[in-house]
Design a protein around this motif. Structure first.
Motif, PDB file in Angstrom:
ATOM      1  N   ASP A  91     -45.134 -19.569  43.259  1.00  0.00           N
ATOM      2  CA  ASP A  91     -44.063 -19.748  42.968  1.00  0.00           C
ATOM      3  C   ASP A  91     -43.765 -20.663  41.670  1.00  0.00           C
ATOM      4  O   ASP A  91     -42.835 -22.176  42.221  1.00  0.00           O
ATOM      5  N   LEU A  92     -44.527 -21.184  40.834  1.00  0.00           N
ATOM      6  CA  LEU A  92     -44.453 -22.168  39.470  1.00  0.00           C
ATOM      7  C   LEU A  92     -43.179 -22.578  39.647  1.00  0.00           C
ATOM      8  O   LEU A  92     -43.102 -23.150  38.836  1.00  0.00           O
ATOM      9  N   GLU A  93     -42.242 -21.450  39.670  1.00  0.00           N
ATOM     10  CA  GLU A  93     -40.716 -22.075  39.178  1.00  0.00           C
ATOM     11  C   GLU A  93     -39.852 -23.005  40.158  1.00  0.00           C
ATOM     12  O   GLU A  93     -39.386 -23.502  39.229  1.00  0.00           O
ATOM     13  N   SER A  95     -41.813 -24.906  41.806  1.00  0.00           N
ATOM     14  CA  SER A  95     -42.739 -26.083  41.697  1.00  0.00           C
ATOM     15  C   SER A  95     -41.976 -27.071  40.195  1.00  0.00           C
ATOM     16  O   SER A  95     -41.988 -27.995  40.144  1.00  0.00           O
ATOM     17  N   LEU A  96     -41.814 -25.983  39.077  1.00  0.00           N
ATOM     18  CA  LEU A  96     -41.321 -26.557  38.367  1.00  0.00           C
ATOM     19  C   LEU A  96     -40.195 -27.162  38.394  1.00  0.00           C
ATOM     20  O   LEU A  96     -39.983 -29.064  37.376  1.00  0.00           O
ATOM     21  N   ASN A  97     -39.055 -26.509  39.164  1.00  0.00           N
ATOM     22  CA  ASN A  97     -38.083 -27.191  39.808  1.00  0.00           C
ATOM     23  C   ASN A  97     -38.380 -28.370  40.865  1.00  0.00           C
ATOM     24  O   ASN A  97     -37.435 -29.753  40.464  1.00  0.00           O
ATOM     25  N   PHE A  98     -39.449 -28.538  40.997  1.00  0.00           N
ATOM     26  CA  PHE A  98     -39.642 -29.195  41.498  1.00  0.00           C
ATOM     27  C   PHE A  98     -39.890 -31.112  41.246  1.00  0.00           C
ATOM     28  O   PHE A  98     -39.148 -31.983  41.726  1.00  0.00           O
ATOM     29  N   TYR A  99     -41.170 -30.402  40.084  1.00  0.00           N
ATOM     30  CA  TYR A  99     -41.209 -31.557  39.116  1.00  0.00           C
ATOM     31  C   TYR A  99     -40.287 -31.874  38.452  1.00  0.00           C
ATOM     32  O   TYR A  99     -39.888 -33.429  37.714  1.00  0.00           O
ATOM     33  N   ARG A 119     -48.281 -32.434  35.766  1.00  0.00           N
ATOM     34  CA  ARG A 119     -47.980 -31.174  37.209  1.00  0.00           C
ATOM     35  C   ARG A 119     -47.806 -30.328  36.287  1.00  0.00           C
ATOM     36  O   ARG A 119     -47.871 -29.032  36.339  1.00  0.00           O
ATOM     37  N   MET A 120     -46.295 -30.831  35.410  1.00  0.00           N
ATOM     38  CA  MET A 120     -45.999 -29.634  34.907  1.00  0.00           C
ATOM     39  C   MET A 120     -46.662 -29.093  33.435  1.00  0.00           C
ATOM     40  O   MET A 120     -46.697 -27.685  33.932  1.00  0.00           O
ATOM     41  N   ALA A 121     -47.291 -29.799  32.736  1.00  0.00           N
ATOM     42  CA  ALA A 121     -48.232 -29.326  31.754  1.00  0.00           C
ATOM     43  C   ALA A 121     -49.498 -28.452  33.047  1.00  0.00           C
ATOM     44  O   ALA A 121     -49.963 -27.311  32.334  1.00  0.00           O
ATOM     45  N   GLY A 122     -49.932 -28.984  34.269  1.00  0.00           N
ATOM     46  CA  GLY A 122     -50.569 -27.800  35.046  1.00  0.00           C
ATOM     47  C   GLY A 122     -49.692 -26.869  35.177  1.00  0.00           C
ATOM     48  O   GLY A 122     -50.573 -25.504  35.321  1.00  0.00           O
ATOM     49  N   LEU A 123     -48.821 -26.206  35.169  1.00  0.00           N
ATOM     50  CA  LEU A 123     -48.193 -24.957  35.831  1.00  0.00           C
ATOM     51  C   LEU A 123     -48.378 -24.517  34.287  1.00  0.00           C
ATOM     52  O   LEU A 123     -48.744 -22.927  34.661  1.00  0.00           O
ATOM     53  N   GLY A 124     -48.583 -24.945  33.015  1.00  0.00           N
ATOM     54  CA  GLY A 124     -48.378 -24.053  32.277  1.00  0.00           C
ATOM     55  C   GLY A 124     -50.259 -22.837  32.261  1.00  0.00           C
ATOM     56  O   GLY A 124     -50.146 -22.191  32.039  1.00  0.00           O
ATOM     57  N   SER A 125     -51.012 -24.071  32.582  1.00  0.00           N
ATOM     58  CA  SER A 125     -52.439 -23.596  33.037  1.00  0.00           C
ATOM     59  C   SER A 125     -52.968 -22.613  34.226  1.00  0.00           C
ATOM     60  O   SER A 125     -53.119 -21.190  33.850  1.00  0.00           O
ATOM     61  N   GLN A 126     -51.794 -22.703  35.004  1.00  0.00           N
ATOM     62  CA  GLN A 126     -51.892 -22.014  36.595  1.00  0.00           C
ATOM     63  C   GLN A 126     -51.244 -20.336  35.573  1.00  0.00           C
ATOM     64  O   GLN A 126     -51.963 -19.860  36.034  1.00  0.00           O
ATOM     65  N   VAL A 143     -43.942 -21.082  30.563  1.00  0.00           N
ATOM     66  CA  VAL A 143     -44.365 -21.704  29.910  1.00  0.00           C
ATOM     67  C   VAL A 143     -43.891 -22.769  28.890  1.00  0.00           C
ATOM     68  O   VAL A 143     -43.458 -23.895  29.043  1.00  0.00           O
ATOM     69  N   LYS A 144     -43.503 -21.807  27.809  1.00  0.00           N
ATOM     70  CA  LYS A 144     -42.043 -22.452  26.884  1.00  0.00           C
ATOM     71  C   LYS A 144     -41.549 -24.027  27.468  1.00  0.00           C
ATOM     72  O   LYS A 144     -41.207 -24.795  27.248  1.00  0.00           O
ATOM     73  N   ALA A 145     -40.475 -23.493  28.929  1.00  0.00           N
ATOM     74  CA  ALA A 145     -39.751 -24.254  29.742  1.00  0.00           C
ATOM     75  C   ALA A 145     -40.606 -25.928  30.027  1.00  0.00           C
ATOM     76  O   ALA A 145     -40.225 -26.724  30.538  1.00  0.00           O
ATOM     77  N   CYS A 146     -42.049 -24.834  30.659  1.00  0.00           N
ATOM     78  CA  CYS A 146     -43.022 -26.758  30.772  1.00  0.00           C
ATOM     79  C   CYS A 146     -42.648 -27.076  29.885  1.00  0.00           C
ATOM     80  O   CYS A 146     -43.045 -28.271  30.325  1.00  0.00           O
TER      81      CYS A 146
END
Length: 204
Positions: A91-93, A95-99, A119-126, A143-146
């Motif tokens: 659930d990457l979204e 994760s993004l909200n958390f970071y 960590r947010m950049a890492g979500l883009g890679s994930q 990914v754009k949001a990250c």
């Protein structure tokens, strides 16, 4: 175990701590955070996360401009360890909200904010790995949001070399995901940051 109990008891726990003197309350919060940081406990429980955020905000707000750098670093490293123990799986979204929440709660702790960017950049890679490089509108927007969250956060870093590395990292992640406009924006920031280096080196 104990951290779950702490999360469930937050509403009763924090008012009790308000009865303590400021330094005593700070020491208790720091002990709890350090204990969590050194444990093997991982969580996605919103109650536990909320409880830990309350503790982190209290610690952050207690570290005013007079706080010694070593103390700020100790707290920041414990917060980073907490951040790394929170996992929402695929659930990457979430994760993004958390970071983003971490960034918002720790604006005066450069180490933590920089870690949130990584960590947010890492979500883009994930996300790129999960879709095997073939984005749909939803995953591309994610990914754009990250990258947007990273873009507005990196300039707040105090260290010019760190800013340069983070802009470069995010430019690479944008390029991997086919976000050419975002990649160009990060590369332009890299160039602008490089231009600031001679000024830094000339400073006595």
């Amino acid at each position: 175990g104990s951290f779950i109990d702490l999360g469930k008891a937050t509403d009763k726990f924090l008012p009790i701590l308000d009865l303590f003197r400021k330094q005593a309350k700070y020491d208790i919060f720091k002990t709890i955070l350090a204990s969590y940081a050194s444990s093997e406990y991982r969580t996605s429980d919103p109650v536990v996360i909320h409880a830990m955020f309350d503790i982190i905000r209290n610690l952050h707000d207690s570290l005013d401009g007079m706080a010694i750098e070593d103390e700020k670093k100790q707290v920041a490293l414990c917060i980073i360890k907490f951040v790394d123990k929170v996992s929402f799986g695929k659930d990457l979204e979430k994760s993004l909200n958390f970071y983003v929440d971490v960034r918002r709660a720790c604006t005066n702790l450069d180490l933590v904010v920089n870690h949130a960017v990584i960590r947010m950049a890492g979500l883009g890679s994930q996300a790129h790995a999960l879709v095997k490089g073939k984005h749909n509108k939803r995953t591309a927007a994610f990914v754009k949001a990250c990258m947007a969250a990273c873009y507005v956060t990196i300039p707040t870093s105090d260290v010019i070399i760190v800013r340069l590395r983070l802009f470069l990292l995010c430019g690479q992640v944008s390029l991997i995901n086919g976000l050419i406009t975002q990649a160009e924006s990060f590369m332009k920031q890299c160039i602008q940051t490089i231009k600031e280096l001679p000024q830094l080196l000339d400073t006595p």
